[in-house]
Enzyme design. Structure first.
Site, mmCIF file in Angstrom:
data_model
loop_
_atom_site.group_PDB
_atom_site.id
_atom_site.type_symbol
_atom_site.label_atom_id
_atom_site.label_comp_id
_atom_site.label_asym_id
_atom_site.label_seq_id
_atom_site.Cartn_x
_atom_site.Cartn_y
_atom_site.Cartn_z
ATOM 1 N N GLU A 180 0.682 -1.509 -0.335
ATOM 2 C CA GLU A 180 0.049 0.016 -0.510
ATOM 3 C C GLU A 180 1.223 1.333 0.555
ATOM 4 O O GLU A 180 1.521 1.619 -0.213
ATOM 5 C CB GLU A 180 -1.039 0.011 1.167
ATOM 6 N N ASN A 220 -6.708 6.205 -1.950
ATOM 7 C CA ASN A 220 -5.765 5.200 -1.435
ATOM 8 C C ASN A 220 -6.322 3.973 -2.129
ATOM 9 O O ASN A 220 -7.134 3.217 -1.978
ATOM 10 C CB ASN A 220 -6.079 4.565 -0.076
ATOM 11 N N LYS A 227 -9.521 1.855 -2.005
ATOM 12 C CA LYS A 227 -9.352 1.863 -0.243
ATOM 13 C C LYS A 227 -11.220 1.810 0.175
ATOM 14 O O LYS A 227 -11.305 2.456 0.111
ATOM 15 C CB LYS A 227 -8.377 1.717 0.293
ATOM 16 N N GLU A 259 -6.052 8.774 7.804
ATOM 17 C CA GLU A 259 -6.988 7.801 6.720
ATOM 18 C C GLU A 259 -8.220 8.829 6.325
ATOM 19 O O GLU A 259 -8.439 8.635 5.509
ATOM 20 C CB GLU A 259 -6.528 6.487 6.315
ATOM 21 N N CYS A 264 -5.162 -2.920 3.143
ATOM 22 C CA CYS A 264 -4.731 -2.863 4.382
ATOM 23 C C CYS A 264 -5.421 -3.570 5.324
ATOM 24 O O CYS A 264 -6.079 -4.484 4.969
ATOM 25 C CB CYS A 264 -3.735 -1.195 4.522
ATOM 26 N N ASN A 286 0.284 -1.001 5.060
ATOM 27 C CA ASN A 286 1.025 -0.492 5.970
ATOM 28 C C ASN A 286 0.439 -0.606 7.551
ATOM 29 O O ASN A 286 -0.347 0.416 7.500
ATOM 30 C CB ASN A 286 1.086 1.172 6.144
HETATM 31 N N1 ING Z 1 -2.809 0.450 8.701
HETATM 32 C C1 ING Z 1 -3.939 -0.316 10.324
HETATM 33 C C2 ING Z 1 -4.602 -2.042 9.553
HETATM 34 O O1 ING Z 1 -5.561 -2.045 9.457
HETATM 35 C C3 ING Z 1 -5.254 -0.376 11.782
HETATM 36 C C4 ING Z 1 -4.593 0.020 10.416
HETATM 37 C C5 ING Z 1 -3.838 -1.408 12.810
HETATM 38 C C6 ING Z 1 -6.448 -1.042 12.261
HETATM 39 C C7 ING Z 1 -4.339 -2.289 13.649
HETATM 40 C C8 ING Z 1 -6.480 -2.017 12.876
HETATM 41 C C9 ING Z 1 -6.291 -2.835 13.816
HETATM 42 O O2 ING Z 1 -3.813 -2.860 8.897
HETATM 43 C C10 ING Z 1 -4.060 0.620 7.755
HETATM 44 N N2 ING Z 1 -3.302 0.968 6.567
HETATM 45 O O3 ING Z 1 -5.201 0.424 7.300
#
Ligand code: ING
Length: 301
Positions: free
Chosen positions: A46, A106, A123, A142, A168, A193
């Site tokens: 991503e 995204n 996304k 985001e 992601c 990411n």
């Molecule tokens: N990053 C993270 C993901 O879904 C996240 C945000 C992390 C959400 C952990 C929930 C728990 O992997 C992105 N860029 O979506």
């Protein structure tokens, strides 16, 4: 046998100060390594061209338009498309897209082996928040910088099979895989990411986050009898750690390849798309086994 030799091209950190040209050089080096290992498809993360800028707050969002691409291929990415055509290698990578009519997404694209863009995905599941959140150890904006994707979860007949894309946070939602599963998807390409530290739950260690990463991808693959290739941008970006853990999961939910580092790393696996047939014609034969008359809540709430 319908083999696709897939390279998961995990990328190490991209610093705020790194130029797109420097990043594209790294992506080309990964592509050359993938070619040497026999790959005919390469999957990048991503937002593969820039640092994960949604960690930074800026009052006037227009100031962040420099993180977005107004055209694709762009001048900076043209050498990547040219090398892909030279290698006869299809590719998938994510970037921040600014459309001519001013929309911010995204985005991820899929090219065929001649370097022609054949698919685009924007996304849909945007995590995080819109305004600066003082309670968080770090920001995840985001929802401030991107609009939810408007193209849906499509699939494309490419590379001798049925290929889908997600980005992601999408990988955490079963609906992502099922909507593509209902279109017969045989391989889902996902860049991510993901911060190593949970901004709202700092006691949650990176091992737990890697567990949820594997769980989400393995479940999606198994429950829809599809390959899933999930590729990280990892490492420490300007003091903010992202975890690696890029992995390739087979249609039976087994991890067949997994990254060992948090840096640039190429995993290659010969994925037989025919391996999806057993699941799709037995346990996950949707037409025979699903009872949609009981599923209304999923789309009505
Ligand atoms: N990053 C993270 C993901 O879904 C996240 C945000 C992390 C959400 C952990 C929930 C728990 O992997 C992105 N860029 O979506």
């Amino acid at each position: 046998m319908r083999i696709v030799n897939v390279a998961a091209a995990q990328m190490g950190p991209i610093q705020k100060a790194d130029s797109r040209e420097a990043v594209v050089k790294r992506m080309i080096a990964l592509m050359d390594e993938a070619k040497a290992k026999g790959a005919d498809l390469i999957v990048y993360p991503e937002l593969a061209l820039t640092t994960f800028f949604p960690r930074w707050y800026v009052e006037d969002r227009a100031e962040f338009d420099n993180w977005f691409e107004r055209e694709m291929p762009s001048a900076a990415t043209k050498p990547l498309f040219e090398r892909a055509a030279q290698h006869q290698m299809a590719m998938n990578f994510g970037y921040a897209e600014l459309t001519p009519d001013g929309h911010h997404f995204n985005t991820a694209i899929l090219t065929d082996k001649s370097g022609r863009i054949v698919g685009k995905y924007r996304k849909i599941h945007l995590p995080g928040h819109v305004e600066y959140d003082t309670k968080r150890s770090h920001q995840h904006l985001e929802k401030r910088y991107f609009e939810p994707g408007d193209l849906g979860f499509k699939v494309w007949r490419e590379l001798g099979g049925i290929i889908g894309m997600a980005i992601c946070n999408d990988r955490r939602w079963p609906e992502t895989y099922r909507v593509m599963g209902l279109q017969g998807v045989e391989m889902v390409l996902i860049g991510y990411n993901t911060p190593s530290v949970n901004a709202e739950k700092s006691e949650e260690g990176v091992e737990k986050r890697l567990f949820h990463n594997r769980l989400s991808v393995q479940a999606g693959a198994y429950q829809n009898a599809t390959w899933v290739v999930a590729v990280a941008k990892a490492g420490n970006e300007d003091g903010h750690p992202l975890f690696g853990g890029s992995l390739i999961v087979d249609p039976n939910g087994e991890i067949v390849a997994e990254a060992k580092t948090d840096d640039d790393e190429v995993l290659v696996h010969a994925c037989d798309l025919d391996a999806t047939t057993f699941g799709k014609t037995t346990i996950f034969d949707f037409a025979r086994h699903r009872r949609i008359e009981h599923y209304g809540l999923i789309t009505s709430q």
